[in-house]
Design a protein around this motif. Structure first.
Motif, PDB file in Angstrom:
ATOM      1  N   CYS A   1       0.893  -1.162   0.164  1.00 45.40           N
ATOM      2  CA  CYS A   1       0.037   0.207  -0.004  1.00 45.40           C
ATOM      3  C   CYS A   1       0.743   1.381   0.011  1.00 45.40           C
ATOM      4  CB  CYS A   1      -1.012   0.043   1.054  1.00 45.40           C
ATOM      5  SG  CYS A   1      -2.135  -1.304   1.313  1.00 45.40           S
ATOM      6  N   GLY A   2       2.017   1.082  -0.101  1.00 48.71           N
ATOM      7  CA  GLY A   2       3.006   2.436  -0.117  1.00 48.71           C
ATOM      8  C   GLY A   2       4.428   2.024  -0.458  1.00 48.71           C
ATOM      9  N   PHE A   3       5.002   2.737  -1.434  1.00 50.55           N
ATOM     10  CA  PHE A   3       6.240   2.423  -1.973  1.00 50.55           C
ATOM     11  C   PHE A   3       6.921   3.683  -2.332  1.00 50.55           C
ATOM     12  CE2 PHE A   3       8.835   1.407  -5.765  1.00 50.55           C
ATOM     13  CZ  PHE A   3       9.631   0.149  -5.457  1.00 50.55           C
ATOM     14  N   VAL A   4       8.348   3.860  -2.261  1.00 54.76           N
ATOM     15  CA  VAL A   4       8.921   4.931  -2.615  1.00 54.76           C
ATOM     16  C   VAL A   4      10.383   4.565  -2.706  1.00 54.76           C
ATOM     17  CG1 VAL A   4       7.946   7.024  -0.783  1.00 54.76           C
ATOM     18  CG2 VAL A   4       9.680   5.048   0.009  1.00 54.76           C
ATOM     19  N   VAL A   5      11.312   5.265  -3.469  1.00 58.37           N
ATOM     20  CA  VAL A   5      12.595   4.920  -4.114  1.00 58.37           C
ATOM     21  C   VAL A   5      13.525   6.005  -3.213  1.00 58.37           C
ATOM     22  CG1 VAL A   5      14.337   4.275  -5.847  1.00 58.37           C
ATOM     23  CG2 VAL A   5      11.612   3.909  -6.148  1.00 58.37           C
ATOM     24  N   LEU A   6      14.262   5.445  -2.458  1.00 55.81           N
ATOM     25  CA  LEU A   6      15.332   6.457  -2.000  1.00 55.81           C
ATOM     26  C   LEU A   6      16.545   6.372  -2.405  1.00 55.81           C
ATOM     27  CD1 LEU A   6      14.275   5.542   1.782  1.00 55.81           C
ATOM     28  CD2 LEU A   6      13.073   7.187   0.386  1.00 55.81           C
ATOM     29  N   SER A   7      17.391   7.663  -2.387  1.00 56.25           N
ATOM     30  CA  SER A   7      18.898   7.523  -3.121  1.00 56.25           C
ATOM     31  C   SER A   7      19.651   8.782  -2.235  1.00 56.25           C
ATOM     32  CB  SER A   7      18.813   7.795  -4.337  1.00 56.25           C
ATOM     33  OG  SER A   7      18.317   8.964  -4.795  1.00 56.25           O
ATOM     34  N   ASP A   8      21.016   8.605  -2.142  1.00 54.85           N
ATOM     35  CA  ASP A   8      21.840   9.765  -1.626  1.00 54.85           C
ATOM     36  C   ASP A   8      22.553  10.032  -2.483  1.00 54.85           C
ATOM     37  OD1 ASP A   8      23.394   7.448  -1.703  1.00 54.85           O
ATOM     38  OD2 ASP A   8      23.956   7.565   0.323  1.00 54.85           O
ATOM     39  N   SER A   9      23.633  11.016  -2.184  1.00 53.98           N
ATOM     40  CA  SER A   9      24.515  11.593  -3.322  1.00 53.98           C
ATOM     41  C   SER A   9      25.656  10.707  -3.367  1.00 53.98           C
ATOM     42  CB  SER A   9      24.901  12.874  -2.560  1.00 53.98           C
ATOM     43  OG  SER A   9      25.707  12.753  -1.380  1.00 53.98           O
ATOM     44  N   PHE A  10      25.718   9.622  -2.391  1.00 52.20           N
ATOM     45  CA  PHE A  10      27.140   8.634  -2.827  1.00 52.20           C
ATOM     46  C   PHE A  10      26.859   7.466  -3.452  1.00 52.20           C
ATOM     47  CE2 PHE A  10      27.518  10.962   1.420  1.00 52.20           C
ATOM     48  CZ  PHE A  10      29.021  11.466   1.208  1.00 52.20           C
ATOM     49  N   GLY A  11      25.656   7.456  -4.217  1.00 56.46           N
ATOM     50  CA  GLY A  11      25.424   6.341  -4.995  1.00 56.46           C
ATOM     51  C   GLY A  11      24.854   5.033  -4.348  1.00 56.46           C
ATOM     52  N   TYR A  12      24.171   5.480  -3.263  1.00 53.36           N
ATOM     53  CA  TYR A  12      23.306   4.017  -2.614  1.00 53.36           C
ATOM     54  C   TYR A  12      21.714   4.255  -2.865  1.00 53.36           C
ATOM     55  CZ  TYR A  12      27.753   2.966  -0.347  1.00 53.36           C
ATOM     56  OH  TYR A  12      29.048   2.468   0.102  1.00 53.36           O
ATOM     57  N   SER A  13      21.225   3.338  -3.020  1.00 56.02           N
ATOM     58  CA  SER A  13      19.745   3.378  -3.497  1.00 56.02           C
ATOM     59  C   SER A  13      19.386   2.314  -2.642  1.00 56.02           C
ATOM     60  CB  SER A  13      19.643   3.083  -5.003  1.00 56.02           C
ATOM     61  OG  SER A  13      18.049   2.926  -5.310  1.00 56.02           O
ATOM     62  N   TRP A  14      17.782   2.739  -2.014  1.00 52.03           N
ATOM     63  CA  TRP A  14      17.113   1.780  -1.248  1.00 52.03           C
ATOM     64  C   TRP A  14      15.618   1.722  -1.900  1.00 52.03           C
ATOM     65  CZ3 TRP A  14      20.218   5.326   0.560  1.00 52.03           C
ATOM     66  CH2 TRP A  14      21.537   4.823   1.335  1.00 52.03           C
ATOM     67  N   ILE A  15      14.875   0.856  -1.377  1.00 45.87           N
ATOM     68  CA  ILE A  15      13.342   0.761  -1.807  1.00 45.87           C
ATOM     69  C   ILE A  15      12.751   0.568  -0.489  1.00 45.87           C
ATOM     70  CG2 ILE A  15      13.417   0.234  -4.318  1.00 45.87           C
ATOM     71  CD1 ILE A  15      12.716  -2.621  -3.338  1.00 45.87           C
ATOM     72  N   ALA A  16      11.824   1.264  -0.154  1.00 43.38           N
ATOM     73  CA  ALA A  16      11.026   1.145   1.023  1.00 43.38           C
ATOM     74  C   ALA A  16       9.455   0.795   0.601  1.00 43.38           C
ATOM     75  CB  ALA A  16      10.895   2.321   2.142  1.00 43.38           C
ATOM     76  N   GLY A  17       8.807  -0.158   1.378  1.00 41.83           N
ATOM     77  CA  GLY A  17       7.353  -0.344   1.097  1.00 41.83           C
ATOM     78  C   GLY A  17       6.729  -0.762   2.360  1.00 41.83           C
ATOM     79  N   VAL A  18       5.445  -0.393   2.285  1.00 40.96           N
ATOM     80  CA  VAL A  18       4.448  -0.777   3.515  1.00 40.96           C
ATOM     81  C   VAL A  18       3.411  -1.708   3.180  1.00 40.96           C
ATOM     82  CG1 VAL A  18       2.903  -0.065   5.305  1.00 40.96           C
ATOM     83  CG2 VAL A  18       5.263   1.405   4.484  1.00 40.96           C
ATOM     84  N   THR A  19       3.196  -3.001   3.616  1.00 39.61           N
ATOM     85  CA  THR A  19       2.177  -3.682   3.295  1.00 39.61           C
ATOM     86  C   THR A  19       0.601  -3.612   3.740  1.00 39.61           C
ATOM     87  OG1 THR A  19       2.542  -5.428   5.039  1.00 39.61           O
ATOM     88  CG2 THR A  19       3.866  -5.589   3.089  1.00 39.61           C
ATOM     89  N   SER A  20      -0.069  -4.167   3.673  1.00 39.43           N
ATOM     90  CA  SER A  20      -1.521  -3.952   3.954  1.00 39.43           C
ATOM     91  C   SER A  20      -1.750  -4.182   5.435  1.00 39.43           C
ATOM     92  CB  SER A  20      -2.682  -4.518   3.244  1.00 39.43           C
ATOM     93  OG  SER A  20      -2.373  -6.018   3.148  1.00 39.43           O
TER      94      SER A  20
END
Length: 821
Positions: free
Chosen positions: A539-558
């Motif tokens: 029910c929720g999803f975002v893509v995170l990133s920083d200036s050093f080249g790292y990337s994450w995905i965060a999500g929330v279930t029902s």
């Protein structure tokens, strides 16, 4: 709930120890501003705990025409999460890459933002603008804008934010006929919101001036005059704005349910900020390739584009240089006697007479559900998602140019200072026959000719989603902020990662003569539970990133569980499997291609050679003389500039990339051990495999002899379906429910218009006027009779279509029963 990840998470024991030291999460009022902040992993934040309560109205998610997303990220250090149970917004401060480069920490307690009006409806989507000042809330009863900078509440520690409805007169609660299909912020403005609704109207609202009345309205008419197509082809589904590439930044791509894509160009909000270099680039392009063309149509189209640019951006007439201006604002301007043309549908580039020049392929099932525009280098990528679980990936084979239709004036509205406040126009397709463009044809001849750009088919990606009955798969797509070649696909079963390894124009410009490679698909999160097919959708999803080249995905279930995964960015574009049929390149070229760009090429090349100062000879100069000291000083200066500074660069580079190298080496060791283990397993299973192959060959021979005997029986040769019959059957399956829904929505829209028209008539009648005029009453009665007649005709057509569909279904069922016998 059980989830499958392709990236390992932190240890469960460590999470349990950290969770024991936390304060139990109760309510926003229990935390005071004086409490000391605690930093903990984002997935362990008490807001995302199952004890905080599940989402209300989760069962309604399947009824939405677009996927739910209750999370948003401001692009810096704050994550926003809408609590559907308590109807307020959580603002969570996060630290990316601190203290470890791969960690994501969140602050506890988090801030609570409450609306100053009652928000008691079911919220399905939230999105934030570029500067993080306003958040858009979209739900079942319309859409609202919440201004995030508010005052503190006297009752508790929450923040009260001003909230106002957007387009309440159009998308009112009582008017269920008009549904909101897609809402998004404009990429070049912090105050403009674009909305696509079920009445085939694309609207742009300016939240800084008027929330109820749209600034721009485009009535989409994809059907040409005198032609009729299936009702599903005139239903819009999704839209997407273009990005930083020539006229793409002023383009809007609209997707319809049958997969056809149309383009509106140019579309720009009043007051939006555009880079000056981009304006100069398209202005010079129109003058160079349009005005100097031998085609009169190209001269006319480019002339209109130049006039629009000069009126929208007056700085072009003032002759300002690029060095003096960095960005300009778009002034309100609309051509009086012309309206935008709905360019399309975009068709494929053909490679022979047997190719289908249409806009979709037969390999995609169901109907189109979502759309995404992605700009990667020199390529403009269009991705269409289908309800059958397929992704259709195309690239624009030519540039987009603006196109108008003369003789179709728009409706304008002005303010008290005679300035344009808003406009509305009807956008129709061109009546000219669209020419088929082939690969051997030069696309330079199509510049400014009024023809929409063709599509180059890159791939059809099948996500292999399980088939569900009585429901369609809802798919949404997101672009990785660090690697634009990677697209995240969110669906009911989890999240998939699609990486594009072939970009036709980008690779051609860079001088790479590579073969066309298919995209790679990797499942990231899977929420399916075994073979049952049940899933807990995100029910929720975002893509995170920083200036050093790292990337994450965060999500929330029902069930309110938070998932945080680190996504690998190093060597993601390199193919995992090498093509054995392709000849190996030279040793130096292969080494240069396979070497990752971890250390810059300047450091690998080494320091520059120290050149002795001109006109100096140390042998002829004494060391203690002024000339000798000056020469030695120059030598020391050159040595410091070339070697000492190079050593500092090497030290800093190796220190910064040390963790990356260690991570890559550890990953290679793990893969090596896995490969060795797999080889041992293969050696152990080799005798068993040989026996199974032998038994399979014997079984195959037995079945072949049995099949040969069965072919001798009479009446087994049945004529298969022809190609036309198969296409007719697939078309009936595709548009069985869509066409009926379209007719029902049309009837509901006419009913809504009739109710609003009656209400406006009652409001316009003065109180002192007792008896209305006979002439006006006759006109009103005639209009009401026309509306009633049109409703009766639509109902008759609806009943006839229902009978036809039932008749076709019964005939198909009888035919299938006969064939099965």
């Amino acid at each position: 709930m059980r989830f499958n990840f392709d990236i390992a998470e932190t240890n469960n024991d460590e999470k349990e120890q950290k969770s024991k030291t936390l304060i139990p999460y109760s309510s926003p009022s229990s935390s005071t501003p004086k409490d000391k902040l605690q930093w903990l992993p984002l997935q362990d934040h008490p807001v995302f705990s199952s004890s905080a309560g599940e989402f209300s109205g989760v069962g309604k998610l399947s009824e939405n025409r677009f996927p739910a997303n209750l999370m948003a990220w401001d692009g810096a250090s704050r994550i926003f999460f809408w609590d559907s149970e308590k109807h307020f917004l959580h603002r969570i401060s996060v630290r990316l890459g601190d203290p470890e480069p791969t960690s994501v920490l969140a602050a506890f307690p988090s801030k609570v933002l409450q609306a100053d009006i009652e928000v008691d409806f079911h919220v399905t989507q939230i999105s934030i603008n570029r500067n993080g000042s306003a958040l858009l809330i979209n739900g079942s009863d319309g859409m609202f804008v919440m201004y995030l900078y508010g005052g503190s509440s006297a009752k508790d520690s929450s923040i009260i934010c001003r909230t106002a409805p957007v387009g309440s007169e159009i998308y009112e609660k009582s008017n269920n006929a008009i549904r909101i299909l897609q809402v998004t912020w404009h990429p070049y403005s912090d105050t403009h919101v674009a909305v696509l609704s079920s009445d085939s109207v694309f609207r742009i609202f300016d939240l800084s001036s008027a929330l109820d009345q749209p600034e721009q309205e485009y009535y989409l008419q994809p059907l040409e005059s005198g032609r009729s197509r299936n009702a599903s082809s005139i239903c819009p589904v999704d839209f997407s704005f273009g990005r930083d590439h020539l006229w793409d930044r002023f383009s809007v791509f609209v997707l319809f349910s049958d997969g056809s894509v149309y383009v509106l160009c140019p579309v720009v909000p009043f007051g939006s900020v555009i880079m000056w270099e981009s304006i100069v680039e398209i202005y010079s392009d129109a003058q160079t390739f349009g005005q100097k063309s031998a085609n009169t149509t190209a001269i006319s189209n480019s002339g209109l584009a130049i006039s629009w640019l000069e009126a929208t951006f007056p700085e072009l007439d003032q002759g300002k240089e690029v060095s003096q201006v960095s960005a300009v604002k778009a002034h309100p301007y609309v051509m009086i006697d012309t309206s935008l043309s709905l360019q399309g549908p975009l068709r494929k580039v053909c490679n022979g007479e047997e190719d289908d020049p249409g806009f979709r392929g037969a390999e995609c099932g169901g109907r189109a559900v979502s759309f995404l525009y992605n700009s990667v280098g020199k390529d403009s990528i269009l991705v269409t998602a289908w309800s059958g679980g397929q992704l259709q990936i195309d690239a624009l084979a030519d540039e987009i140019q603006p196109l108008w239709q003369t003789g179709n004036p728009p409706h304008l509205s002005f303010d008290s200072h005679d300035r344009i406040r808003g406009f509305a126009m009807i956008c129709e397709t061109t009546t000219d026959q669209l020419s088929v463009i082939r690969l051997d044809q030069q696309l330079d001849n199509c510049d400014w000719s009024g023809q929409p750009p063709p599509l180059l088919r890159l791939a059809i990606v099948d996500l292999a989603l399980p088939k569900t009955k009585d429901s369609e798969t809802i798919i949404s797509m997101f672009i990785d902020p660090l690697i634009p070649e990677r697209i995240y696909c969110l669906h009911d079963g989890g999240v998939d990662s699609i990486v594009l390894h072939f970009l036709p124009f980008t690779h051609q410009t860079s001088g790479k003569d590579e073969m066309m490679k298919t995209p790679s698909v990797h499942p990231v999160v899977s929420t399916y539970q075994g073979s049952i097919g049940a899933s807990s959708s995100l029910c929720g999803f975002v893509v995170l990133s920083d200036s050093f080249g790292y990337s994450w995905i965060a999500g929330v279930t029902s069930t309110r569980e938070c998932i945080v995964l680190e996504m690998k960015t190093w060597n993601i574009l390199l193919p995992r499997h090498m093509d054995t049929e392709k000849r190996p390149a030279k040793s130096d070229e292969a080494g240069e291609r396979l070497t990752p760009d971890i250390i810059s090429k300047e450091l690998l090349a080494g320091p520059q050679v120290v050149v002795a100062p001109q006109g100096s000879n140390l042998r002829s100069v004494a060391a203690d003389s002024i000339e000798g000291r000056s020469a030695l000083h120059q030598y020391f200066k050159l040595f410091h500039e070339n070697y000492v500074e190079y050593a500092h660069k090497v030290y800093f580079e190796l220190k910064h990339h040390g963790p990356h190298l260690k991570k890559i080496i550890d990953n290679l060791h793990v893969r090596l051990s896995e490969a060795q283990q797999k080889l041992l397993n293969v050696e152990k299973k080799q005798p068993e495999l040989d026996d199974r192959i032998t038994r399979a060959i014997e079984r195959h021979e037995f079945l072949e002899n049995r099949l040969h005997n069965l072919r001798r029986f009479p009446g087994i040769h049945k004529k298969p379906l022809t190609r036309a019959e198969r296409e007719f059957k697939s078309e009936l399956d595709r548009f069985t429910n869509v066409e009926l829904d379209s007719l029902r929505s049309s009837v509901e829209a006419l009913n809504g218009r009739l109710r609003r028209y009656k209400q406006t008539i009652k409001e316009k009648v003065p109180s002192y006027q007792k008896t209305p005029s006979k002439k006006k009453s006759l006109v009103q009665d005639s209009q009401l009779d026309q509306l009633k007649a049109s409703l009766e005709k639509l109902s008759i057509v609806n009943r006839e279509n229902s009978k036809k569909v039932q008749l076709v279904e019964s005939s198909l069922k009888d035919w299938e029963d006969d064939t099965s016998k």
